[in-house]
Structure formats: structure tokens, C-alpha cells
Scaffold this motif. Sequence first.
Motif: not given
Length: 80
Positions: A19-21, A41-43, A48-50, A71-76
Motif C-alpha cells: 500500500v502506498v496511499g 492517483a494523479k494528484t 511511489q507511483w501506484p 488507465q490513469a495516464g500517470i506520467d512517471k
Amino acid sequence: MKVVIEFYRTRVADDAHAVVGRETAEAADLDEAIKIALLLAKTLNMPQWPNAVAIADADGATIYSSVIAAQAGIDKGPTS
């Protein structure tokens, strides 16, 4: 409805997750809870990035879980 949104990282080798958040939110229905989870998830500032999310109802029963990174389009950002 009150939901608990849990973000985590998974390890492919043994399907372990860390779990990271975790956030509690109010949502009208499951669709709204999923939208809230993707926004968070983005904000959220997490260590760590989930790459996955689980949503539980007020009783702790999981009502949704999914891989979210693509799906979230998270930019790592840059990987070095």
C-alpha cells in the motif's frame, strides 16, 4: 456512499502488493468512486507511483479493483 480508496504497487513475480496511499471519500455510486480514485492517483503525494487501486465500501468489502497506471495516464517522468 463512503468508500476507502487504496493505492498500491504490485510485484509480478508473486503478486505481492504494498500500500502506498489510502484515502476515504464520499461518492454517489461506484462510477463516481472510480473517477475520484483516478483523479487521486494523479494528484496525491505518495512515496511511489501506484499501479493498482482497490475501492472498498464502508464495511470493508472490496467493490472494485484494477490496474490503473495505464488507465490513469500517470506520467512517471524520466527514468534513469
